[in-house]
Design a protein around this motif. Structure first.
Motif, PDB file in Angstrom:
ATOM      1  N   PRO A 112    -105.695 -15.939-146.172  1.00 27.37           N
ATOM      2  CA  PRO A 112    -106.731 -15.569-145.209  1.00 27.37           C
ATOM      3  C   PRO A 112    -106.206 -14.602-144.150  1.00 27.37           C
ATOM      4  O   PRO A 112    -105.019 -14.589-143.828  1.00 27.37           O
ATOM      5  CB  PRO A 112    -107.118 -16.911-144.573  1.00 27.37           C
ATOM      6  CG  PRO A 112    -105.908 -17.771-144.741  1.00 27.37           C
ATOM      7  CD  PRO A 112    -105.277 -17.357-146.037  1.00 27.37           C
ATOM      8  N   ASP A 113    -107.111 -13.776-143.632  1.00 26.28           N
ATOM      9  CA  ASP A 113    -106.737 -12.915-142.520  1.00 26.28           C
ATOM     10  C   ASP A 113    -106.492 -13.770-141.285  1.00 26.28           C
ATOM     11  O   ASP A 113    -106.994 -14.889-141.162  1.00 26.28           O
ATOM     12  CB  ASP A 113    -107.845 -11.906-142.235  1.00 26.28           C
ATOM     13  CG  ASP A 113    -107.979 -10.864-143.334  1.00 26.28           C
ATOM     14  OD1 ASP A 113    -106.964 -10.561-143.986  1.00 26.28           O
ATOM     15  OD2 ASP A 113    -109.102 -10.353-143.534  1.00 26.28           O
ATOM     16  N   GLY A 114    -105.730 -13.219-140.351  1.00 25.67           N
ATOM     17  CA  GLY A 114    -105.422 -13.947-139.130  1.00 25.67           C
ATOM     18  C   GLY A 114    -104.114 -13.468-138.557  1.00 25.67           C
ATOM     19  O   GLY A 114    -103.254 -12.951-139.283  1.00 25.67           O
ATOM     20  N   SER A 115    -103.937 -13.659-137.265  1.00 24.71           N
ATOM     21  CA  SER A 115    -102.754 -13.135-136.586  1.00 24.71           C
ATOM     22  C   SER A 115    -101.669 -14.173-136.349  1.00 24.71           C
ATOM     23  O   SER A 115    -100.494 -13.831-136.215  1.00 24.71           O
ATOM     24  CB  SER A 115    -103.161 -12.519-135.240  1.00 24.71           C
ATOM     25  OG  SER A 115    -103.806 -13.497-134.427  1.00 24.71           O
ATOM     26  N   ASP A 116    -102.049 -15.452-136.266  1.00 26.70           N
ATOM     27  CA  ASP A 116    -101.045 -16.468-135.970  1.00 26.70           C
ATOM     28  C   ASP A 116    -101.490 -17.814-136.536  1.00 26.70           C
ATOM     29  O   ASP A 116    -102.502 -17.909-137.232  1.00 26.70           O
ATOM     30  CB  ASP A 116    -100.784 -16.570-134.469  1.00 26.70           C
ATOM     31  CG  ASP A 116    -102.065 -16.828-133.664  1.00 26.70           C
ATOM     32  OD1 ASP A 116    -102.945 -17.576-134.164  1.00 26.70           O
ATOM     33  OD2 ASP A 116    -102.192 -16.302-132.550  1.00 26.70           O
ATOM     34  N   GLU A 117    -100.724 -18.865-136.208  1.00 25.10           N
ATOM     35  CA  GLU A 117    -100.954 -20.180-136.805  1.00 25.10           C
ATOM     36  C   GLU A 117    -102.330 -20.752-136.493  1.00 25.10           C
ATOM     37  O   GLU A 117    -102.811 -21.640-137.199  1.00 25.10           O
ATOM     38  CB  GLU A 117     -99.869 -21.148-136.345  1.00 25.10           C
ATOM     39  CG  GLU A 117     -99.840 -21.373-134.846  1.00 25.10           C
ATOM     40  CD  GLU A 117     -98.692 -22.260-134.405  1.00 25.10           C
ATOM     41  OE1 GLU A 117     -98.735 -22.751-133.267  1.00 25.10           O
ATOM     42  OE2 GLU A 117     -97.766 -22.453-135.208  1.00 25.10           O
ATOM     43  N   GLU A 118    -102.972 -20.249-135.470  1.00 25.00           N
ATOM     44  CA  GLU A 118    -104.308 -20.737-135.132  1.00 25.00           C
ATOM     45  C   GLU A 118    -105.331 -20.384-136.205  1.00 25.00           C
ATOM     46  O   GLU A 118    -106.383 -21.009-136.302  1.00 25.00           O
ATOM     47  CB  GLU A 118    -104.750 -20.170-133.780  1.00 25.00           C
ATOM     48  CG  GLU A 118    -103.905 -20.613-132.601  1.00 25.00           C
ATOM     49  CD  GLU A 118    -103.895 -22.121-132.419  1.00 25.00           C
ATOM     50  OE1 GLU A 118    -104.962 -22.744-132.613  1.00 25.00           O
ATOM     51  OE2 GLU A 118    -102.834 -22.669-132.094  1.00 25.00           O
ATOM     52  N   GLN A 119    -105.019 -19.371-137.017  1.00 25.74           N
ATOM     53  CA  GLN A 119    -105.938 -18.958-138.073  1.00 25.74           C
ATOM     54  C   GLN A 119    -105.547 -19.510-139.448  1.00 25.74           C
ATOM     55  O   GLN A 119    -106.131 -19.141-140.463  1.00 25.74           O
ATOM     56  CB  GLN A 119    -106.019 -17.432-138.151  1.00 25.74           C
ATOM     57  CG  GLN A 119    -106.896 -16.797-137.074  1.00 25.74           C
ATOM     58  CD  GLN A 119    -106.199 -16.720-135.734  1.00 25.74           C
ATOM     59  OE1 GLN A 119    -105.086 -16.222-135.633  1.00 25.74           O
ATOM     60  NE2 GLN A 119    -106.843 -17.242-134.705  1.00 25.74           N
ATOM     61  N   ASN A 120    -104.545 -20.399-139.501  1.00 25.06           N
ATOM     62  CA  ASN A 120    -104.208 -21.050-140.767  1.00 25.06           C
ATOM     63  C   ASN A 120    -105.353 -21.962-141.194  1.00 25.06           C
ATOM     64  O   ASN A 120    -106.120 -22.450-140.356  1.00 25.06           O
ATOM     65  CB  ASN A 120    -102.914 -21.857-140.629  1.00 25.06           C
ATOM     66  CG  ASN A 120    -101.706 -20.966-140.388  1.00 25.06           C
ATOM     67  OD1 ASN A 120    -101.744 -19.761-140.654  1.00 25.06           O
ATOM     68  ND2 ASN A 120    -100.626 -21.539-139.879  1.00 25.06           N
ATOM     69  N   VAL A 121    -105.455 -22.200-142.494  1.00 20.25           N
ATOM     70  CA  VAL A 121    -106.586 -22.945-143.043  1.00 20.25           C
ATOM     71  C   VAL A 121    -106.096 -24.283-143.611  1.00 20.25           C
ATOM     72  O   VAL A 121    -105.152 -24.315-144.412  1.00 20.25           O
ATOM     73  CB  VAL A 121    -107.279 -22.142-144.152  1.00 20.25           C
ATOM     74  CG1 VAL A 121    -108.397 -22.956-144.803  1.00 20.25           C
ATOM     75  CG2 VAL A 121    -107.843 -20.835-143.584  1.00 20.25           C
ATOM     76  N   THR A 122    -106.723 -25.368-143.195  1.00 19.24           N
ATOM     77  CA  THR A 122    -106.389 -26.688-143.730  1.00 19.24           C
ATOM     78  C   THR A 122    -106.995 -26.833-145.122  1.00 19.24           C
ATOM     79  O   THR A 122    -108.210 -26.727-145.299  1.00 19.24           O
ATOM     80  CB  THR A 122    -106.916 -27.799-142.817  1.00 19.24           C
ATOM     81  OG1 THR A 122    -106.334 -27.659-141.515  1.00 19.24           O
ATOM     82  CG2 THR A 122    -106.561 -29.174-143.377  1.00 19.24           C
ATOM     83  N   VAL A 123    -106.127 -27.063-146.114  1.00 19.38           N
ATOM     84  CA  VAL A 123    -106.552 -27.162-147.508  1.00 19.38           C
ATOM     85  C   VAL A 123    -106.855 -28.605-147.883  1.00 19.38           C
ATOM     86  O   VAL A 123    -107.830 -28.888-148.583  1.00 19.38           O
ATOM     87  CB  VAL A 123    -105.466 -26.580-148.437  1.00 19.38           C
ATOM     88  CG1 VAL A 123    -105.838 -26.772-149.900  1.00 19.38           C
ATOM     89  CG2 VAL A 123    -105.237 -25.105-148.130  1.00 19.38           C
ATOM     90  N   ARG A 124    -106.009 -29.523-147.442  1.00 16.23           N
ATOM     91  CA  ARG A 124    -106.216 -30.937-147.734  1.00 16.23           C
ATOM     92  C   ARG A 124    -105.488 -31.779-146.700  1.00 16.23           C
ATOM     93  O   ARG A 124    -104.584 -31.283-146.016  1.00 16.23           O
ATOM     94  CB  ARG A 124    -105.760 -31.299-149.146  1.00 16.23           C
ATOM     95  CG  ARG A 124    -104.252 -31.275-149.370  1.00 16.23           C
ATOM     96  CD  ARG A 124    -103.870 -31.479-150.835  1.00 16.23           C
ATOM     97  NE  ARG A 124    -104.338 -32.736-151.373  1.00 16.23           N
ATOM     98  CZ  ARG A 124    -103.610 -33.854-151.400  1.00 16.23           C
ATOM     99  NH1 ARG A 124    -102.378 -33.848-150.912  1.00 16.23           N
ATOM    100  NH2 ARG A 124    -104.080 -34.967-151.914  1.00 16.23           N
ATOM    101  N   THR A 125    -105.879 -33.031-146.602  1.00 13.26           N
ATOM    102  CA  THR A 125    -105.206 -33.962-145.700  1.00 13.26           C
ATOM    103  C   THR A 125    -104.910 -35.253-146.443  1.00 13.26           C
ATOM    104  O   THR A 125    -105.548 -35.580-147.456  1.00 13.26           O
ATOM    105  CB  THR A 125    -106.071 -34.278-144.470  1.00 13.26           C
ATOM    106  OG1 THR A 125    -107.300 -34.884-144.901  1.00 13.26           O
ATOM    107  CG2 THR A 125    -106.371 -33.016-143.679  1.00 13.26           C
TER     108      THR A 125
END
Length: 423
Positions: A112-125
């Motif tokens: 995914p696009d994004g500049s830092d860890e705030e834009q990371n995507v949670t895939v599973r928990t």
């Protein structure tokens, strides 16, 4: 390393990939320099061909008693021009190589696009953050209160960002490493490997740790490097090889000490064991055919997740965004464990597919009917032992400050079920 031919074929696509990482475009400048290199090589070939003709004409003229002075003058000029063109072409080639060596891997389309860890995507928990009927303490508070985690002595011996573990905590750390190795070797088919902790420049360069990350590693006076991760010797073990396709995939694991200077981390995680100069880690490395690497990435990540699930540590899998994906990775999953004492998710594993990025730097290939093809390499933490110890301490703490040993580790702990204060 990047394929220069692919860059020449589509420089706009290459620059678009760099912009996703927030970097300036360079492809057209590289293509321009490569055209200059190719022009120099073309001129060099023409001069060398002319020099051969001149040598033949000079020889014939002397045998016939003719004046060959003008031909000899031209030959001297050609010799000087050839030397100049060789130097020019070599300098441009090194310039291009240095430029390409400093550029990160191309990102996978699914990143995914994004500049830092705030834009990371949670895939599973997995699991829910644990809630305690008391104020959860951080790992260093627990360890120091138990008398089993000693930072002052470590500082006396080595300085900041080192830890001395004693008694049951030292055994728990050892148990975690053995537990991880046993899972990866007996259940997932990784070959246990004992690796050198010192490597040379070639091994560091091939695994993309040089030149970009030189300041993040420790170097000895004789020019070798303390490994920042066992990824380096494990992956570099296939450098320069043309592998039999029947041996792929190759899966290796190692439990080793790792050493990092933590340059640039001043003021971050200064308390406790989260960010250390020396730590233990179980590393996973796979070498695969190109068409298998995406599936291998998922498999490797599941292997790391399995360790956390057996320990019943809540975690989440994060797909890193473009701005947070590491230099050598095309795609990365981070596993973040829940730390009740911090009330935060913290990275405990990072699993990356580097595609052929490292293989090109190492010249690691496998044999096909159409000739050698670059392998794909993958690496991941399975897991970081020290951070897993932190997660166990904080998730298995009691109000009294003791630590309940996870059921999965009981057989490794010599009968110790509860870690109490040392006496």
């Amino acid at each position: 390393m990047h394929d220069l031919r692919a860059l020449r074929a589509d420089p706009d696509s290459f620059d678009a990939a760099l912009r996703r990482r927030g970097l300036s475009p360079v492809a057209h400048a590289v293509v321009s320099r490569d055209e200059a290199r190719r022009a120099a090589l073309q001129a060099l070939q023409e001069h060398q061909a002319r020099r051969k003709v001149l040598a033949r004409e000079i020889g014939q003229g002397k045998r016939q008693g003719l004046d060959t002075g003008s031909l000899e003058t031209e030959a001297v000029e050609l010799r000087d021009d050839i030397a100049r063109l060789e130097t020019q072409a070599g300098a441009i080639e090194r310039e291009i190589a240095d430029t390409l060596a400093g550029l990160p891997n191309r990102l996978d389309e699914t990143v995914p696009d994004g500049s830092d860890e705030e834009q990371n995507v949670t895939v599973r928990t997995f699991g829910a953050p644990k809630e305690f009927p008391f104020a959860a303490r951080q790992h260093f508070e627990l360890g120091e209160a138990l008398g089993l985690m000693d930072f002052p002595t470590a500082s006396k011996l080595s300085g900041a960002r080192f830890t001395v573990l004693r008694g049951a905590l030292a055994r728990l750390e050892r148990a975690l490493g053995q537990f991880m190795l046993d899972i990866h070797t007996t259940e997932f088919g990784y070959s246990e490997t004992s690796v050198p902790l010192l490597v040379n420049d070639t091994a560091m360069y091939g695994t993309d740790k040089l030149p970009k990350f030189a300041e993040d590693s420790f170097r000895t006076e004789d020019g070798r490097w303390l490994i920042p991760t066992a990824e380096v010797p494990l992956t570099a073990s296939v450098a320069g090889e043309i592998l039999d396709v029947r041996t792929l995939p190759i899966r290796m694991t190692a439990l080793s000490a790792c050493f990092r200077s933590e340059a640039g981390s001043a003021g971050r995680d200064v308390r406790g064991m989260l960010r250390q100069h020396q730590f233990s880690k179980v590393e996973l490395v796979s070498v695969t055919r190109p068409e298998e690497s995406d599936a291998e990435h998922e498999r490797m990540t599941r292997c790391a997740e399995t360790v956390l699930e057996r320990l019943d540590i809540p975690y989440r899998r994060q797909l890193l965004c473009a701005g947070d994906t590491g230099f050598g990775a095309a795609k990365t999953y981070d596993l973040e464990a829940w730390l009740p004492g911090q009330q935060a998710w913290r990275e405990i594993s990072s699993c990356s597919n580097t595609r052929d990025f490292q293989a090109r730097r190492m010249n690691a290939r496998f044999r096909t009917e159409d000739g050698p093809v670059f392998v794909h390499t993958l690496n991941g933490s399975g897991l970081a032992v020290g951070r897993t110890l932190i997660a166990v301490l904080e998730n298995y703490q009691t109000e009294a400050g003791t630590i309940i040993v996870p059921p999965a580790l009981l057989s490794y702990m010599g009968g110790t079920a509860v870690i109490e204060a040392s006496r």
